[in-house]
Design a protein around this motif. Structure first.
Motif, short mmCIF file in Angstrom:
data_model
loop_
_atom_site.label_atom_id
_atom_site.label_comp_id
_atom_site.label_asym_id
_atom_site.label_seq_id
_atom_site.Cartn_x
_atom_site.Cartn_y
_atom_site.Cartn_z
N GLY A 138 0.71 40.72 87.16
CA GLY A 138 2.08 39.63 86.79
C GLY A 138 2.25 38.63 87.97
N GLN A 139 1.37 38.82 89.07
CA GLN A 139 1.78 37.63 89.96
C GLN A 139 0.60 36.43 90.01
OE1 GLN A 139 1.07 38.68 94.29
NE2 GLN A 139 2.89 37.76 94.72
N PRO A 140 0.79 35.26 90.12
CA PRO A 140 -0.21 34.15 89.93
C PRO A 140 -1.11 34.36 91.26
CG PRO A 140 2.13 33.24 90.61
CD PRO A 140 2.28 34.66 90.22
N ILE A 141 -2.44 34.26 91.15
CA ILE A 141 -3.10 34.32 92.08
C ILE A 141 -4.04 33.16 92.44
CG2 ILE A 141 -3.09 36.84 92.38
CD1 ILE A 141 -5.93 36.74 91.14
N ALA A 142 -4.34 32.59 91.13
CA ALA A 142 -5.16 31.25 91.24
C ALA A 142 -5.01 30.16 90.16
CB ALA A 142 -6.61 31.72 90.96
N LEU A 143 -5.29 29.01 90.43
CA LEU A 143 -5.10 27.77 89.58
C LEU A 143 -6.47 27.29 89.38
CD1 LEU A 143 -3.02 25.88 88.03
CD2 LEU A 143 -2.97 24.65 90.09
N PHE A 144 -6.87 27.20 88.15
CA PHE A 144 -8.24 26.65 87.86
C PHE A 144 -8.50 25.70 86.72
CE2 PHE A 144 -7.38 30.10 84.80
CZ PHE A 144 -7.84 29.40 83.59
N GLU A 145 -9.53 24.82 87.06
CA GLU A 145 -9.90 23.76 85.67
C GLU A 145 -11.31 24.09 85.51
OE1 GLU A 145 -10.26 19.10 84.69
OE2 GLU A 145 -9.96 19.90 86.89
N GLY A 203 2.30 22.93 101.31
CA GLY A 203 1.66 23.24 102.49
C GLY A 203 1.50 24.52 102.92
N ASP A 204 1.42 25.43 101.97
CA ASP A 204 0.78 26.92 102.27
C ASP A 204 -0.52 26.91 101.93
OD1 ASP A 204 3.36 28.05 102.83
OD2 ASP A 204 3.54 29.02 100.76
N PRO A 205 -1.27 27.64 102.53
CA PRO A 205 -2.87 27.73 102.62
C PRO A 205 -3.20 28.19 101.32
CG PRO A 205 -1.80 29.66 103.83
CD PRO A 205 -0.94 28.87 103.60
N LEU A 206 -4.31 27.49 101.01
CA LEU A 206 -5.19 27.81 99.58
C LEU A 206 -6.62 27.86 99.92
CD1 LEU A 206 -3.48 25.38 97.09
CD2 LEU A 206 -2.83 27.78 97.38
N LEU A 207 -7.37 28.66 99.34
CA LEU A 207 -8.77 28.83 99.29
C LEU A 207 -9.28 27.92 98.20
CD1 LEU A 207 -9.47 32.28 100.74
CD2 LEU A 207 -9.83 30.03 101.83
N ARG A 208 -9.93 26.89 98.10
CA ARG A 208 -10.73 26.31 97.03
C ARG A 208 -11.96 26.60 96.83
NH1 ARG A 208 -9.86 20.14 97.55
NH2 ARG A 208 -11.65 20.27 98.93
N SER A 209 -12.29 26.84 95.62
CA SER A 209 -13.85 27.29 95.25
C SER A 209 -14.04 26.29 94.19
CB SER A 209 -13.88 28.78 94.68
OG SER A 209 -15.08 29.14 94.06
N THR A 210 -15.63 25.69 94.36
CA THR A 210 -16.02 24.93 93.45
C THR A 210 -17.30 25.47 93.13
OG1 THR A 210 -14.79 22.94 94.48
CG2 THR A 210 -16.69 22.51 92.90
N GLY A 211 -17.76 25.49 91.86
CA GLY A 211 -18.89 26.21 91.53
C GLY A 211 -19.33 25.75 90.17
N ILE A 212 -20.86 26.07 89.86
CA ILE A 212 -21.67 25.66 88.82
C ILE A 212 -22.25 26.99 88.26
CG2 ILE A 212 -23.63 24.29 87.45
CD1 ILE A 212 -23.10 22.35 90.14
N ASN A 213 -22.12 27.18 86.78
CA ASN A 213 -22.62 28.15 86.31
C ASN A 213 -23.78 27.80 85.25
OD1 ASN A 213 -21.04 30.50 87.24
ND2 ASN A 213 -19.50 29.88 86.06
N VAL A 214 -24.79 28.50 85.25
CA VAL A 214 -25.77 27.88 84.20
C VAL A 214 -26.45 29.29 83.52
CG1 VAL A 214 -26.65 26.22 85.82
CG2 VAL A 214 -27.91 28.41 85.88
N THR A 215 -27.08 28.77 82.39
CA THR A 215 -27.74 29.79 81.35
C THR A 215 -28.88 30.26 81.94
OG1 THR A 215 -28.87 28.22 79.96
CG2 THR A 215 -26.85 28.77 79.35
N ASP A 216 -29.62 31.22 81.57
CA ASP A 216 -30.97 31.73 82.15
C ASP A 216 -32.01 30.93 82.13
OD1 ASP A 216 -31.55 31.94 79.41
OD2 ASP A 216 -31.78 33.97 79.23
N ASP A 217 -32.11 29.71 81.23
CA ASP A 217 -33.01 28.91 81.30
C ASP A 217 -32.41 27.59 82.23
OD1 ASP A 217 -31.08 27.61 79.72
OD2 ASP A 217 -32.37 27.16 77.93
N GLY A 218 -31.43 27.60 82.95
CA GLY A 218 -31.07 26.62 83.76
C GLY A 218 -30.03 25.78 83.50
N GLY A 224 -16.72 24.65 87.58
CA GLY A 224 -15.30 25.16 87.95
C GLY A 224 -14.73 24.79 89.04
N ARG A 225 -13.41 24.25 89.06
CA ARG A 225 -12.63 24.38 90.47
C ARG A 225 -11.52 25.23 90.28
NH1 ARG A 225 -13.69 18.25 89.55
NH2 ARG A 225 -12.52 18.21 87.51
N THR A 226 -11.45 26.13 91.29
CA THR A 226 -10.41 27.11 91.49
C THR A 226 -9.82 26.85 92.89
OG1 THR A 226 -11.54 28.69 90.01
CG2 THR A 226 -9.73 29.32 91.34
N VAL A 227 -8.24 27.31 92.74
CA VAL A 227 -7.56 27.15 94.05
C VAL A 227 -6.98 28.71 94.04
CG1 VAL A 227 -7.34 24.85 94.84
CG2 VAL A 227 -5.58 25.82 93.29
#
Length: 244
Positions: A138-145, A203-218, A224-227
């Protein structure tokens, strides 16, 4: 000559008693603390004194304030693996937490240059943009696009509306497996909008993750961008990935 003993400030004594209550388990991680009015009545002081005590405990990391909701005992950070195939719901269930997603917006728009490069598209090609909030107990931990190629995944917007997350939505469209091929982690500070959604202060600290997902054929299927709220999540590099 008699030396006067310095008196402990009342607010500091109150903070010590509340700290003891937490240590003895009267208030557990995630519990909502009594209101300022209730604590004022308990200790026979005004709200300003109670507020000073709670602010001190907040600085120590023992309690957290949520805008419009009150003061809560700080939770133990959620372990969150980042790597190949572990998804959001599996991550949180494995950590003993209850996962939840809330959709903020799903729209079709033109791909920005960086999004197009990540997804192997031409700039301006249509993409589906999925904005949302991730919760643990029930507590928000991440905001994503999450950004998806519309021409490669026709119907993705509708699939996201009617499923609980990306994995199920992609499965409906015939993508039965995908892997994370890159992850970039950056420390950032919360802006006003992020702070509002995550119940933090600007101004509170966040960790930002940026990533790419692919299928098994690439073929890229998600950019995705997540904080993450910096004090609520411990990111673990290994065989896992955040599925928004």
């Amino acid at each position: 000559m008699t030396t006067k003993r310095r008196k402990t400030p009342v607010w500091l004594a109150i903070a010590g008693q509340i700290r003891g209550d937490i240590a003895e388990g009267r208030y557990r991680p995630g519990d909502r603390m009594p209101t300022e009015a209730a604590l004022s009545a308990r200790f026979g002081v005004n709200r300003h004194t109670v507020r000073h005590a709670l602010a001190h405990l907040t600085e120590e990391g023992l309690v957290r304030t949520r805008r419009g909701a009150g003061t809560f005992v700080a939770d133990t950070p959620t372990d969150y693996p980042i790597g190949g195939r572990v998804r959001f719901h599996k991550n949180l269930l494995a950590a003993g937490r209850s996962p939840e997603k809330r959709i903020l917006q799903i729209e079709t728009r033109a791909a920005a240059a960086g999004e197009a490069r990540a997804l192997g598209l031409e700039a301006g090609e249509p993409v589906c943009s999925y904005h949302g909030l991730s919760f643990a107990d029930g507590q928000p931990i991440a905001l994503f696009e999450s950004i998806f190629p519309e021409t490669r995944l026709p119907g993705i917007a509708q699939a996201l509306q009617h499923t609980r997350g990306v994995t199920q939505a992609l499965d409906l469209l015939g993508v039965t497996d995908y892997v994370r091929i890159s992850t970039r982690l950056t420390a950032v500070l919360a802006d006003a909008t992020q702070a509002m959604h995550l119940h933090l202060r600007e101004g509170d600290p966040l960790l930002r993750s940026t990533g790419i997902n692919v299928t098994d054929d690439g073929q890229p299927v998600e950019f995705g961008r997540t904080v993450f709220a910096g004090d609520r999540v411990t990111l673990i590099l290994g065989d896992g990935a955040e599925d928004s």
